[in-house]
Design an enzyme around this catalytic site. Structure first.
Site, mmCIF file in Angstrom:
data_model
loop_
_atom_site.group_PDB
_atom_site.id
_atom_site.type_symbol
_atom_site.label_atom_id
_atom_site.label_comp_id
_atom_site.label_asym_id
_atom_site.label_seq_id
_atom_site.Cartn_x
_atom_site.Cartn_y
_atom_site.Cartn_z
ATOM 1 C CB CYS A 1 -0.913 0.012 1.224
ATOM 2 S SG CYS A 1 -1.879 1.531 1.388
ATOM 3 C CD GLN B 1 -8.967 11.346 -4.317
ATOM 4 O OE1 GLN B 1 -8.394 11.849 -5.280
ATOM 5 N NE2 GLN B 1 -9.857 10.373 -4.457
ATOM 6 C CG HIS C 1 -3.976 3.666 4.237
ATOM 7 N ND1 HIS C 1 -2.998 2.939 4.869
ATOM 8 C CD2 HIS C 1 -4.133 4.795 4.967
ATOM 9 C CE1 HIS C 1 -2.570 3.602 5.917
ATOM 10 N NE2 HIS C 1 -3.256 4.728 6.005
ATOM 11 C CB CYS D 1 1.311 1.654 4.718
ATOM 12 S SG CYS D 1 -0.260 0.752 4.857
ATOM 13 C CG ASN E 1 -14.500 9.012 -3.474
ATOM 14 O OD1 ASN E 1 -15.504 9.691 -3.285
ATOM 15 N ND2 ASN E 1 -13.676 9.246 -4.479
ATOM 16 C CG HIS F 1 -7.183 7.545 0.788
ATOM 17 N ND1 HIS F 1 -7.601 6.234 0.636
ATOM 18 C CD2 HIS F 1 -7.290 8.103 -0.449
ATOM 19 C CE1 HIS F 1 -7.922 6.014 -0.628
ATOM 20 N NE2 HIS F 1 -7.749 7.133 -1.306
#
Length: 352
Positions: free
Chosen positions: A70, A171, A167, A73, A156, A169
């Site tokens: 990922c 935007q 992960h 990470c 999202n 997150h």
């Protein structure tokens, strides 16, 4: 909050937001990256009057990597990622595959936690407040870029939404124009203001919702409700009770209460469809007033706009998704299978 700005190997900006003031962030990006080259272009549709971002370089973006690869990470040993340090609280960096870049705006990634298996709903109130502070700081910084007219912070969540990295997150898109959805709100604001001799449409809507049966959560400074004309099966709007145009204008009382209210809202979303169901896919979208001129919306100022968050899922019932088919995609006319009153009732039933 401590803020530390640095650069990745290809020149993109990366910013650490830390809870502790004594945290040192001096790790160097050891990846052999060349400088990024984007082909983002904004084209205007002459019939609809909206804009489309053409970004062919995004075809090569990272797509569902295994957890041990990922890119969000922290870096660990020889496993190098987008975050050079071995840990972080919240981090923001320029997207390597942006939809908007240069004169066409800017795209950033916001990592809510270094824990790959967490979610926003599993954050502590302290962590959620740090994310709010990061959103606010980025809104301020991006609003000063000459190419930016509107700042959009969003998350999202879930493969069903189209997320390609697991992960936790979100935007931030910094647009070089006022987005079509915001423009519609501003036109409605202007028309209502003229028709009523100065009344604010957001205030009117919020007053009506506070008196109705679709309230989900209400604190001293925030209220969450299912809107009267909800487009999605489960859709909740979260408003500060004191109208402000953007995240920058929130006072400390509202900032302090936000984590408790928002985390409870997200946790209810995860319980809508019952135990044993996979996590609820959703989009969480902050609506803020544009920073550009509002001359085309006669009589409306930035202060007339009301900051709010819209949270919705495309899952309409257990195991079934709401697809945007002919009426929605072809004509922008939504058909909602779940009555908003029933959705609100269900979201009250799953209180923790």
């Amino acid at each position: 909050m401590k803020k530390t700005s640095t650069r990745l190997a290809d020149g993109r900006e990366l910013i650490y937001y830390d809870l502790r003031d004594d945290t040192v962030r001096d790790a160097v990006d050891r990846r052999p990256l060349e400088r990024t080259h984007t082909t983002s272009e904004i084209r205007r549709d002459p019939l609809l009057g909206d804009q489309v971002a053409i970004a062919s370089h995004r075809q090569g973006r990272t797509y569902h990597p295994p957890a041990d690869q990922c890119p969000l990470c922290p870096t660990e040993g020889d496993r190098l990622s987008e975050i050079p340090d071995s840990s972080y609280d919240v981090v923001v960096f320029e997207n390597r595959f942006p939809s908007l870049a240069g004169d066409s705006g800017r795209c950033e990634v916001v990592c809510f936690t270094s824990d790959h298996d967490a979610s926003f709903a599993s954050l502590t109130e302290e962590q959620a407040r740090l994310v709010l502070d990061a959103w606010t700081d980025r809104t301020s910084e991006l609003s000063h870029l000459p190419s930016v007219e509107q700042v959009f912070c969003f998350e999202n969540r879930g493969e069903e939404i189209g997320v390609t990295l697991g992960h936790p997150h979100g935007q931030i898109y910094a647009y070089p124009f006022t987005t079509p959805r915001t423009a519609l709100m501003l036109r409605s604001l202007a028309a209502h203001k003229e028709a009523t001799g100065g009344e604010n449409l957001f205030d009117t809507v919020l007053e009506r919702e506070l008196a109705d049966e679709r309230i989900i959560l209400e604190g001293e400074h925030w209220v969450a409700f299912v809107p009267y004309a909800a487009h999605w099966p489960y859709e909740v709007h979260l408003y500060p009770k004191r109208r402000v145009p953007d995240l920058l204008a929130l006072d400390e009382a509202a900032r302090s209460e936000f984590p408790k209210v928002y985390l409870e809202l997200l946790r209810r979303f995860d319980r809508i469809f019952g135990e044993g169901e996979p996590p609820t896919p959703y989009i969480a979208a902050w609506h803020q007033a544009p920073f550009g001129t509002l001359e085309e919306f006669e009589g409306v100022t930035r202060d007339d706009f009301a900051l709010h968050l819209e949270l919705f899922t495309i899952r309409r019932t257990s195991g079934k998704l709401k697809f945007l088919a002919g009426s929605e995609s072809g004509m922008s006319v939504f058909i909602n299978d779940v009555p908003p009153e029933r959705a609100a009732e269900r979201l009250r039933e799953v209180a923790s």
